[in-house]
Write a protein that holds these residues in place. Structure first.
Motif, PDB file in Angstrom:
ATOM      1  N   PHE A  39       0.838  -1.205   0.000  1.00 29.00           N
ATOM      2  CA  PHE A  39       0.000   0.000   0.000  1.00 29.00           C
ATOM      3  C   PHE A  39       0.874   1.256   0.000  1.00 29.00           C
ATOM      4  O   PHE A  39       1.973   1.275   0.555  1.00 29.00           O
ATOM      5  CB  PHE A  39      -0.905   0.039   1.236  1.00 29.00           C
ATOM      6  CG  PHE A  39      -2.104  -0.870   1.175  1.00 29.00           C
ATOM      7  CD1 PHE A  39      -2.141  -1.953   0.325  1.00 29.00           C
ATOM      8  CD2 PHE A  39      -3.196  -0.645   1.987  1.00 29.00           C
ATOM      9  CE1 PHE A  39      -3.240  -2.792   0.268  1.00 29.00           C
ATOM     10  CE2 PHE A  39      -4.305  -1.462   1.948  1.00 29.00           C
ATOM     11  CZ  PHE A  39      -4.325  -2.551   1.081  1.00 29.00           C
ATOM     12  N   SER A  40       0.341   2.316  -0.589  1.00 25.97           N
ATOM     13  CA  SER A  40       0.991   3.620  -0.503  1.00 25.97           C
ATOM     14  C   SER A  40       0.782   4.188   0.901  1.00 25.97           C
ATOM     15  O   SER A  40      -0.015   3.659   1.686  1.00 25.97           O
ATOM     16  CB  SER A  40       0.400   4.581  -1.530  1.00 25.97           C
ATOM     17  OG  SER A  40      -0.956   4.868  -1.209  1.00 25.97           O
ATOM     18  N   LYS A  41       1.482   5.265   1.222  1.00 31.41           N
ATOM     19  CA  LYS A  41       1.342   5.913   2.524  1.00 31.41           C
ATOM     20  C   LYS A  41      -0.114   6.332   2.761  1.00 31.41           C
ATOM     21  O   LYS A  41      -0.665   6.127   3.845  1.00 31.41           O
ATOM     22  CB  LYS A  41       2.251   7.138   2.602  1.00 31.41           C
ATOM     23  CG  LYS A  41       2.156   7.900   3.912  1.00 31.41           C
ATOM     24  CD  LYS A  41       3.083   9.112   3.898  1.00 31.41           C
ATOM     25  CE  LYS A  41       2.978   9.888   5.192  1.00 31.41           C
ATOM     26  NZ  LYS A  41       3.870  11.091   5.182  1.00 31.41           N
ATOM     27  N   GLY A  42      -0.733   6.896   1.729  1.00 28.08           N
ATOM     28  CA  GLY A  42      -2.118   7.338   1.853  1.00 28.08           C
ATOM     29  C   GLY A  42      -3.075   6.180   2.076  1.00 28.08           C
ATOM     30  O   GLY A  42      -4.016   6.286   2.866  1.00 28.08           O
ATOM     31  N   MET A  43      -2.837   5.064   1.394  1.00 31.89           N
ATOM     32  CA  MET A  43      -3.703   3.891   1.542  1.00 31.89           C
ATOM     33  C   MET A  43      -3.591   3.301   2.945  1.00 31.89           C
ATOM     34  O   MET A  43      -4.591   2.916   3.552  1.00 31.89           O
ATOM     35  CB  MET A  43      -3.349   2.842   0.481  1.00 31.89           C
ATOM     36  CG  MET A  43      -3.675   3.258  -0.942  1.00 31.89           C
ATOM     37  SD  MET A  43      -2.956   2.154  -2.190  1.00 31.89           S
ATOM     38  CE  MET A  43      -3.909   0.655  -1.917  1.00 31.89           C
ATOM     39  N   LYS A  44      -2.349   3.244   3.473  1.00 22.46           N
ATOM     40  CA  LYS A  44      -2.175   2.750   4.843  1.00 22.46           C
ATOM     41  C   LYS A  44      -2.895   3.661   5.834  1.00 22.46           C
ATOM     42  O   LYS A  44      -3.521   3.192   6.787  1.00 22.46           O
ATOM     43  CB  LYS A  44      -0.689   2.679   5.184  1.00 22.46           C
ATOM     44  CG  LYS A  44       0.072   1.602   4.437  1.00 22.46           C
ATOM     45  CD  LYS A  44       1.555   1.642   4.771  1.00 22.46           C
ATOM     46  CE  LYS A  44       2.327   0.590   3.979  1.00 22.46           C
ATOM     47  NZ  LYS A  44       3.793   0.675   4.223  1.00 22.46           N
ATOM     48  N   ARG A  45      -2.793   4.967   5.584  1.00 19.34           N
ATOM     49  CA  ARG A  45      -3.475   5.921   6.457  1.00 19.34           C
ATOM     50  C   ARG A  45      -4.986   5.679   6.442  1.00 19.34           C
ATOM     51  O   ARG A  45      -5.650   5.741   7.475  1.00 19.34           O
ATOM     52  CB  ARG A  45      -3.138   7.344   6.003  1.00 19.34           C
ATOM     53  CG  ARG A  45      -3.789   8.478   6.818  1.00 19.34           C
ATOM     54  CD  ARG A  45      -3.286   8.481   8.236  1.00 19.34           C
ATOM     55  NE  ARG A  45      -1.857   8.686   8.295  1.00 19.34           N
ATOM     56  CZ  ARG A  45      -1.297   9.851   8.578  1.00 19.34           C
ATOM     57  NH1 ARG A  45      -2.059  10.898   8.837  1.00 19.34           N
ATOM     58  NH2 ARG A  45       0.010   9.973   8.633  1.00 19.34           N
ATOM     59  N   GLN A  46      -5.538   5.370   5.274  1.00 20.67           N
ATOM     60  CA  GLN A  46      -6.973   5.131   5.154  1.00 20.67           C
ATOM     61  C   GLN A  46      -7.410   3.885   5.916  1.00 20.67           C
ATOM     62  O   GLN A  46      -8.500   3.842   6.484  1.00 20.67           O
ATOM     63  CB  GLN A  46      -7.351   5.024   3.678  1.00 20.67           C
ATOM     64  CG  GLN A  46      -7.250   6.346   2.928  1.00 20.67           C
ATOM     65  CD  GLN A  46      -7.385   6.172   1.436  1.00 20.67           C
ATOM     66  OE1 GLN A  46      -8.231   5.420   0.961  1.00 20.67           O
ATOM     67  NE2 GLN A  46      -6.549   6.854   0.669  1.00 20.67           N
ATOM     68  N   VAL A  47      -6.556   2.849   5.935  1.00 17.83           N
ATOM     69  CA  VAL A  47      -6.879   1.631   6.685  1.00 17.83           C
ATOM     70  C   VAL A  47      -7.032   1.953   8.165  1.00 17.83           C
ATOM     71  O   VAL A  47      -8.014   1.563   8.819  1.00 17.83           O
ATOM     72  CB  VAL A  47      -5.795   0.548   6.485  1.00 17.83           C
ATOM     73  CG1 VAL A  47      -6.022  -0.612   7.464  1.00 17.83           C
ATOM     74  CG2 VAL A  47      -5.810   0.031   5.059  1.00 17.83           C
ATOM     75  N   PHE A  48      -6.061   2.678   8.722  1.00 17.84           N
ATOM     76  CA  PHE A  48      -6.088   2.955  10.154  1.00 17.84           C
ATOM     77  C   PHE A  48      -7.111   4.023  10.515  1.00 17.84           C
ATOM     78  O   PHE A  48      -7.648   4.027  11.624  1.00 17.84           O
ATOM     79  CB  PHE A  48      -4.681   3.305  10.624  1.00 17.84           C
ATOM     80  CG  PHE A  48      -3.756   2.124  10.601  1.00 17.84           C
ATOM     81  CD1 PHE A  48      -3.877   1.122  11.553  1.00 17.84           C
ATOM     82  CD2 PHE A  48      -2.809   1.979   9.597  1.00 17.84           C
ATOM     83  CE1 PHE A  48      -3.056   0.000  11.515  1.00 17.84           C
ATOM     84  CE2 PHE A  48      -1.984   0.862   9.549  1.00 17.84           C
ATOM     85  CZ  PHE A  48      -2.108  -0.131  10.514  1.00 17.84           C
ATOM     86  N   VAL A  49      -7.419   4.891   9.570  1.00 15.82           N
ATOM     87  CA  VAL A  49      -8.529   5.828   9.757  1.00 15.82           C
ATOM     88  C   VAL A  49      -9.842   5.049   9.851  1.00 15.82           C
ATOM     89  O   VAL A  49     -10.694   5.329  10.704  1.00 15.82           O
ATOM     90  CB  VAL A  49      -8.586   6.836   8.593  1.00 15.82           C
ATOM     91  CG1 VAL A  49      -9.961   7.486   8.489  1.00 15.82           C
ATOM     92  CG2 VAL A  49      -7.522   7.918   8.767  1.00 15.82           C
ATOM     93  N   SER A  50      -9.990   4.058   8.985  1.00 16.25           N
ATOM     94  CA  SER A  50     -11.192   3.218   8.997  1.00 16.25           C
ATOM     95  C   SER A  50     -11.342   2.486  10.319  1.00 16.25           C
ATOM     96  O   SER A  50     -12.450   2.383  10.874  1.00 16.25           O
ATOM     97  CB  SER A  50     -11.145   2.204   7.845  1.00 16.25           C
ATOM     98  OG  SER A  50     -11.084   2.852   6.592  1.00 16.25           O
ATOM     99  N   LEU A  51     -10.243   1.982  10.849  1.00 12.49           N
ATOM    100  CA  LEU A  51     -10.275   1.303  12.148  1.00 12.49           C
ATOM    101  C   LEU A  51     -10.689   2.263  13.259  1.00 12.49           C
ATOM    102  O   LEU A  51     -11.544   1.945  14.089  1.00 12.49           O
ATOM    103  CB  LEU A  51      -8.892   0.721  12.469  1.00 12.49           C
ATOM    104  CG  LEU A  51      -8.492  -0.564  11.745  1.00 12.49           C
ATOM    105  CD1 LEU A  51      -7.012  -0.840  11.955  1.00 12.49           C
ATOM    106  CD2 LEU A  51      -9.335  -1.746  12.227  1.00 12.49           C
ATOM    107  N   ALA A  52     -10.084   3.440  13.269  1.00 21.31           N
ATOM    108  CA  ALA A  52     -10.373   4.421  14.316  1.00 21.31           C
ATOM    109  C   ALA A  52     -11.846   4.823  14.299  1.00 21.31           C
ATOM    110  O   ALA A  52     -12.490   4.936  15.349  1.00 21.31           O
ATOM    111  CB  ALA A  52      -9.487   5.652  14.131  1.00 21.31           C
ATOM    112  N   LEU A  53     -12.386   5.010  13.109  1.00 23.04           N
ATOM    113  CA  LEU A  53     -13.787   5.432  12.996  1.00 23.04           C
ATOM    114  C   LEU A  53     -14.739   4.304  13.389  1.00 23.04           C
ATOM    115  O   LEU A  53     -15.775   4.543  14.019  1.00 23.04           O
ATOM    116  CB  LEU A  53     -14.076   5.894  11.564  1.00 23.04           C
ATOM    117  CG  LEU A  53     -13.333   7.160  11.120  1.00 23.04           C
ATOM    118  CD1 LEU A  53     -13.560   7.401   9.632  1.00 23.04           C
ATOM    119  CD2 LEU A  53     -13.797   8.373  11.917  1.00 23.04           C
TER     120      LEU A  53
END
Length: 209
Positions: A39-53
């Motif tokens: 994953f790109s940096k942005g894609m990894k960020r989206q995964v963990f954003v999804s978890l947090a939400l």
């Protein structure tokens, strides 16, 4: 490790909505079973954003939350934060240098200097205490001609652009003797508010803005 594996791991520690997590992953158009290492940096960020939400915490602390996200992902993320606050009453604290990203989702701010909170307040109240005007005159004037205390002052021949504390009526009265041709009020955004706060502490001086 995949987005699916991460979900299973977090389920062991948190009681969160797996369906909602998968919905976020789908909204961000992320592959569920592809290794995160690809994953790109942005894609990894989206995964963990999804978890947090999906965890729907009482308090959510985010550091540079929009870093690495493309414009569409940023918009989806901001909408998700708003929904989380409205539906779950979550308190969200965001540490960020992307001030323009925060203005439409945050209601208060804190300015930190050297690990100490130096200034806090309601964003809209703070913004409304300053006023920005662009004024054109028939003749050239100078800053010293005015009986005003300027937060910032910029001049290009017969046009000045200033930030003051006076509202339009009061400002107009104070400069009417110079027969201004046009007085336009310009909105101040959160980034400019930050610059005003920083400049007031002597860290920088406004020359152009």
């Amino acid at each position: 490790t995949t987005a699916s594996n991460v979900c299973d791991m977090y389920l062991a520690f948190y009681n969160f909505d797996k369906k909602e997590y998968l919905d976020y992953i789908n909204d961000f158009k992320l592959p569920l079973n592809k290794p995160l290492s690809t994953f790109s940096k942005g894609m990894k960020r989206q995964v963990f954003v999804s978890l947090a939400l999906a965890i729907k915490p009482k308090y959510l602390l985010l550091d540079e939350a929009f870093d690495g996200l493309d414009p569409l992902a940023r918009l989806k993320f901001k909408r998700s934060i708003i929904n989380l606050v409205e539906e779950n009453k979550t308190t969200v604290i965001i540490s960020s240098h992307s001030l323009r990203e925060l203005e439409d989702i945050c209601d208060s701010y804190g300015l930190i200097d050297g690990g100490v909170i130096k200034s806090t307040g309601d964003i809209q109240e703070a913004i409304s205490s300053y006023h920005k005007y662009q004024v054109a005159f028939s003749e050239i004037v100078t800053k010293e001609d005015f009986d005003l205390e300027f937060v910032s002052y910029q001049q290009d021949r017969r046009v000045i652009k200033v930030v003051v504390r006076e509202e339009l009526d009061e400002f107009s009265k104070k400069i009417e003797k110079f027969n201004p041709l046009i007085i336009d009020e310009i909105n101040i955004d959160f980034e400019e508010l930050f610059i005003i706060e920083v400049e007031s502490r002597g860290y920088i001086k406004w020359e152009n803005y």
